[in-house]
Design a protein around this motif. Structure first.
Motif, PDB file in Angstrom:
ATOM      1  N   THR A 181      35.204  33.919  26.145  1.00  0.00           N
ATOM      2  CA  THR A 181      35.615  34.658  25.205  1.00  0.00           C
ATOM      3  C   THR A 181      34.599  35.929  24.945  1.00  0.00           C
ATOM      4  O   THR A 181      33.569  35.793  25.065  1.00  0.00           O
ATOM      5  N   ASP A 182      35.245  36.791  24.341  1.00  0.00           N
ATOM      6  CA  ASP A 182      34.340  37.797  23.808  1.00  0.00           C
ATOM      7  C   ASP A 182      33.381  37.647  22.932  1.00  0.00           C
ATOM      8  O   ASP A 182      32.318  38.006  23.151  1.00  0.00           O
ATOM      9  N   ARG A 183      33.616  36.763  22.045  1.00  0.00           N
ATOM     10  CA  ARG A 183      32.479  36.375  20.993  1.00  0.00           C
ATOM     11  C   ARG A 183      31.457  35.610  21.627  1.00  0.00           C
ATOM     12  O   ARG A 183      30.163  35.874  21.259  1.00  0.00           O
ATOM     13  N   ALA A 184      31.688  34.874  22.493  1.00  0.00           N
ATOM     14  CA  ALA A 184      30.539  34.131  23.098  1.00  0.00           C
ATOM     15  C   ALA A 184      29.715  34.970  24.042  1.00  0.00           C
ATOM     16  O   ALA A 184      28.502  35.035  24.153  1.00  0.00           O
ATOM     17  N   VAL A 185      30.399  36.005  24.815  1.00  0.00           N
ATOM     18  CA  VAL A 185      29.766  36.804  25.701  1.00  0.00           C
ATOM     19  C   VAL A 185      29.043  37.780  25.032  1.00  0.00           C
ATOM     20  O   VAL A 185      27.941  38.267  25.243  1.00  0.00           O
ATOM     21  N   LYS A 186      29.377  38.283  23.775  1.00  0.00           N
ATOM     22  CA  LYS A 186      28.747  39.433  23.133  1.00  0.00           C
ATOM     23  C   LYS A 186      27.450  38.712  22.548  1.00  0.00           C
ATOM     24  O   LYS A 186      26.311  39.297  22.476  1.00  0.00           O
ATOM     25  N   MET A 187      27.488  37.486  22.165  1.00  0.00           N
ATOM     26  CA  MET A 187      26.273  36.788  21.594  1.00  0.00           C
ATOM     27  C   MET A 187      25.470  36.518  22.768  1.00  0.00           C
ATOM     28  O   MET A 187      24.318  36.770  22.457  1.00  0.00           O
ATOM     29  N   ALA A 188      25.869  36.230  23.936  1.00  0.00           N
ATOM     30  CA  ALA A 188      25.101  36.029  25.077  1.00  0.00           C
ATOM     31  C   ALA A 188      24.438  37.267  25.263  1.00  0.00           C
ATOM     32  O   ALA A 188      23.004  37.355  25.705  1.00  0.00           O
ATOM     33  N   ILE A 189      25.062  38.253  25.431  1.00  0.00           N
ATOM     34  CA  ILE A 189      24.231  39.515  25.869  1.00  0.00           C
ATOM     35  C   ILE A 189      23.353  40.052  24.743  1.00  0.00           C
ATOM     36  O   ILE A 189      22.022  40.441  24.916  1.00  0.00           O
ATOM     37  N   GLU A 190      23.464  39.716  23.248  1.00  0.00           N
ATOM     38  CA  GLU A 190      22.800  40.113  22.415  1.00  0.00           C
ATOM     39  C   GLU A 190      21.342  39.212  22.386  1.00  0.00           C
ATOM     40  O   GLU A 190      20.376  39.584  22.162  1.00  0.00           O
ATOM     41  N   ALA A 191      21.552  38.000  22.833  1.00  0.00           N
ATOM     42  CA  ALA A 191      20.336  37.087  23.090  1.00  0.00           C
ATOM     43  C   ALA A 191      19.584  37.185  24.571  1.00  0.00           C
ATOM     44  O   ALA A 191      18.571  36.805  24.619  1.00  0.00           O
ATOM     45  N   PHE A 201      38.576  35.569  29.481  1.00  0.00           N
ATOM     46  CA  PHE A 201      39.421  36.183  28.457  1.00  0.00           C
ATOM     47  C   PHE A 201      38.893  37.271  27.798  1.00  0.00           C
ATOM     48  O   PHE A 201      39.005  37.720  26.640  1.00  0.00           O
ATOM     49  N   LEU A 202      37.949  38.020  28.620  1.00  0.00           N
ATOM     50  CA  LEU A 202      37.141  39.250  28.091  1.00  0.00           C
ATOM     51  C   LEU A 202      38.121  40.464  27.915  1.00  0.00           C
ATOM     52  O   LEU A 202      38.931  40.790  28.593  1.00  0.00           O
ATOM     53  N   THR A 203      37.880  41.245  26.806  1.00  0.00           N
ATOM     54  CA  THR A 203      38.714  42.468  26.650  1.00  0.00           C
ATOM     55  C   THR A 203      37.956  43.665  27.136  1.00  0.00           C
ATOM     56  O   THR A 203      36.807  43.476  27.733  1.00  0.00           O
ATOM     57  N   GLU A 204      38.438  44.800  27.019  1.00  0.00           N
ATOM     58  CA  GLU A 204      38.012  45.946  27.781  1.00  0.00           C
ATOM     59  C   GLU A 204      36.539  46.361  27.314  1.00  0.00           C
ATOM     60  O   GLU A 204      35.689  46.644  27.527  1.00  0.00           O
ATOM     61  N   LYS A 247      47.097  32.717  33.044  1.00  0.00           N
ATOM     62  CA  LYS A 247      47.722  33.688  32.232  1.00  0.00           C
ATOM     63  C   LYS A 247      47.107  35.190  32.254  1.00  0.00           C
ATOM     64  O   LYS A 247      47.508  36.272  32.184  1.00  0.00           O
ATOM     65  N   GLU A 248      45.753  34.894  31.766  1.00  0.00           N
ATOM     66  CA  GLU A 248      44.793  35.910  31.305  1.00  0.00           C
ATOM     67  C   GLU A 248      43.739  36.575  32.269  1.00  0.00           C
ATOM     68  O   GLU A 248      43.255  37.622  32.159  1.00  0.00           O
ATOM     69  N   SER A 249      43.407  35.974  33.293  1.00  0.00           N
ATOM     70  CA  SER A 249      42.080  36.225  34.037  1.00  0.00           C
ATOM     71  C   SER A 249      42.326  37.288  34.700  1.00  0.00           C
ATOM     72  O   SER A 249      41.311  38.402  35.194  1.00  0.00           O
ATOM     73  N   LYS A 250      43.485  38.020  35.263  1.00  0.00           N
ATOM     74  CA  LYS A 250      43.828  38.814  36.250  1.00  0.00           C
ATOM     75  C   LYS A 250      43.383  39.970  35.599  1.00  0.00           C
ATOM     76  O   LYS A 250      42.729  41.081  36.317  1.00  0.00           O
ATOM     77  N   THR A 251      43.416  40.473  34.120  1.00  0.00           N
ATOM     78  CA  THR A 251      43.142  41.710  33.418  1.00  0.00           C
ATOM     79  C   THR A 251      41.755  41.809  33.531  1.00  0.00           C
ATOM     80  O   THR A 251      41.122  42.836  33.808  1.00  0.00           O
ATOM     81  N   VAL A 252      41.030  40.722  33.538  1.00  0.00           N
ATOM     82  CA  VAL A 252      39.498  40.912  33.263  1.00  0.00           C
ATOM     83  C   VAL A 252      38.944  41.343  34.699  1.00  0.00           C
ATOM     84  O   VAL A 252      38.002  42.361  34.711  1.00  0.00           O
ATOM     85  N   LEU A 253      39.559  41.114  36.058  1.00  0.00           N
ATOM     86  CA  LEU A 253      38.978  41.469  37.114  1.00  0.00           C
ATOM     87  C   LEU A 253      39.473  42.988  37.304  1.00  0.00           C
ATOM     88  O   LEU A 253      38.520  43.747  37.956  1.00  0.00           O
ATOM     89  N   GLU A 254      40.570  43.337  36.889  1.00  0.00           N
ATOM     90  CA  GLU A 254      40.800  44.757  36.950  1.00  0.00           C
ATOM     91  C   GLU A 254      39.947  45.489  36.026  1.00  0.00           C
ATOM     92  O   GLU A 254      39.634  46.594  36.630  1.00  0.00           O
ATOM     93  N   LEU A 255      39.700  45.240  34.850  1.00  0.00           N
ATOM     94  CA  LEU A 255      38.638  45.969  34.128  1.00  0.00           C
ATOM     95  C   LEU A 255      37.394  45.883  34.705  1.00  0.00           C
ATOM     96  O   LEU A 255      36.552  47.062  34.536  1.00  0.00           O
ATOM     97  N   ALA A 256      36.878  44.946  34.967  1.00  0.00           N
ATOM     98  CA  ALA A 256      35.550  44.903  35.576  1.00  0.00           C
ATOM     99  C   ALA A 256      35.274  45.866  36.894  1.00  0.00           C
ATOM    100  O   ALA A 256      34.494  46.559  37.049  1.00  0.00           O
TER     101      ALA A 256
END
Length: 306
Positions: A181-191, A201-204, A247-256
Motif C-alpha cells: 500500500t501507499d502508506r507502507a511504501v511511503k513510510m519505507a521510503i522515509e526510512a 495497490f500503489l497510487t500515482e 483487480k488492482e495490480s495492472k494500474t501499478v505497472l502502467e504507472l511504473a
C-alpha cells in the motif's frame, strides 16, 4: 539463454508456507530446494536474490560445487512484527514465544525473526547479517499467503524501520520490504529502504515518489495476474486477497512504466515444481507493459545493488 537474474525467489519454499515450515520433514525440504535450484539454473537463471528463508546451506553447497544451482544472494530469515506477514504460525491462537520463551519452529529453522520495538529489530537485523545475508528482507505490510494480516495493514513503525535500515547501512547493504500500500511504501521510503517488493495497490503519487527517490520496484506481472483458481487457493484465507490483487495490480505497472521507476525482474513463484516452472512466462506477462528490449534489460542488466 543463460545470464538472467530473478530478484525475488524463495528457494526453500517448495510447497505452501505452512507445509515447508511446519509440516514437511526438514531433509525433504532441503532435497526439494536442491531440485528447484537445479531447474532454475536450467531455465537460464545464473543469479537469484532469495527473499527470505533458510537458504544459507543450499547457497554453501552451490558455492562448493556440491550441487548445481545459480549464485544465491541470500536475505536470510525475514524480519516481521508480531501478527505480520512473516509471523508464520497458522493458528491465531498460537502462544507467542515472547511470553513463554519457547521458540517457534520458524525461528529455530531460520525462516523468520518476529521482532517488536527498536531494540528487538536491531538485534534481529544483526542476527540476519551474521548469517552472511546480502541484504535484509522486512515485512512492512500485509500479504496474500499469510493467515491473519489484512492486505491493507501497515506493519512496523517508522522508528523500527529506520533502525533496521541503519543496521543494514552499517554493513554496506540495504533493506528490501514486502509492501502493498501507499502508506507502507511511503513510510519505507522515509526510512531509507531501497527496494519495494510487490506494491500492487500503489497510487500515482507514490509511484512518482519512488521514481524521484531512485527506489526499485520488484513487481510480479505473471503472479499478480493469476486467479485463485489457477493458484489452487479457492476456499483458503488467501482467495479474497488474491482477487483484490488481480483487480488492482495492472494500474501499478502502467504507472511504473510511465514515470520510469527502476524495475527489477522478480517472479516470486514459490511452491510446487509445476508453479515454479512458469518462471519464464514472466516475459510474456510483462510484454503488456514494456518492450522486448526493456524486458531483457530487466532480466539481465538492470541490477539492484548486490
Amino acid at each position: 539463454m543463460p545470464g538472467m537474474l530473478d530478484s525475488h525467489v524463495h528457494l526453500m519454499l517448495n510447497a505452501a508456507p505452512n507445509k515447508s515450515v511446519y509440516e514437511d520433514n526438514w531433509g525433504y525440504v532441503g532435497a526439494q530446494s536442491v531440485a528447484a535450484a537445479n531447474q532454475m539454473l536450467k531455465r537460464g537463471y545464473t543469479t537469484v536474490r532469495d527473499m527470505g528463508g533458510p537458504v544459507a546451506g543450499l547457497q554453501q553447497a552451490i558455492n562448493e560445487n556440491l550441487v548445481p544451482g545459480p549464485r544465491v544472494l541470500s536475505s536470510g530469515p525475514f524480519i516481521s512484527q508480531t501478527s505480520g506477514h512473516g509471523d508464520l504460525a497458522t493458528s491465531k491462537f498460537k502462544i507467542s514465544n515472547s511470553f513463554t520463551g519457547i521458540p517457534d519452529k520458524a525461528v529455530l529453522m531460520g525462516w523468520s525473526y518476529v521482532a517488536d520495538g527498536v531494540p528487538e529489530v536491531e538485534k534481529a537485523a544483526r542476527e540476519v547479517l551474521r548469517t552472511g545475508a546480502s541484504q535484509i528482507k522486512v515485512m512492512a505490510g500485509g500479504g496474500v499467503s499469510s493467515y491473519y494480516d489484512p492486505l491493507d495493514t501497515t506493519q512496523y513503525t517508522l522508528e523500527e524501520l529506520k533502525a533496521i535500515v541503519a543496521e543494514a547501512e552499517n554493513w554496506g547493504t540495504y533493506v528490501a520490504v514486502h509492501a502493498y500500500t501507499d502508506r507502507a511504501v511511503k513510510m519505507a521510503i522515509e526510512a531509507g529502504v531501497k527496494s519495494i517488493e510487490h506494491g500492487p495497490f500503489l497510487t500515482e503519487e507514490t509511484i512518482k515518489l519512488m521514481a524521484e527517490n531512485d527506489i526499485w520496484l520488484s513487481p510480479q506481472a505473471l503472479l499478480f495476474g493469476m486467479t485463485p483458481e489457477q493458484l489452487k487457493i479457492v476456499g483458503t484465507p488467501s482467495e479474497p486477497k488474491m482477487r483484490k490483487v488481480n483487480k488492482e495490480s495492472k494500474t501499478v505497472l502502467e504507472l511504473a512504466k510511465q514515470y520510469g521507476v527502476k524495475i527489477a525482474w522478480g517472479t516470486d513463484l514459490f511452491g510446487p515444481p509445476g508453479k515454479q516452472a512458469l518462471q519464464n512466462q514472466e516475459f510474456m506477462a510483462r510484454s503488456r507493459f514494456w518492450s522486448n528490449f526493456e524486458i531483457l534489460q530487466q532480466a539481465t542488466s538492470n541490477k539492484q545493488k548486490c
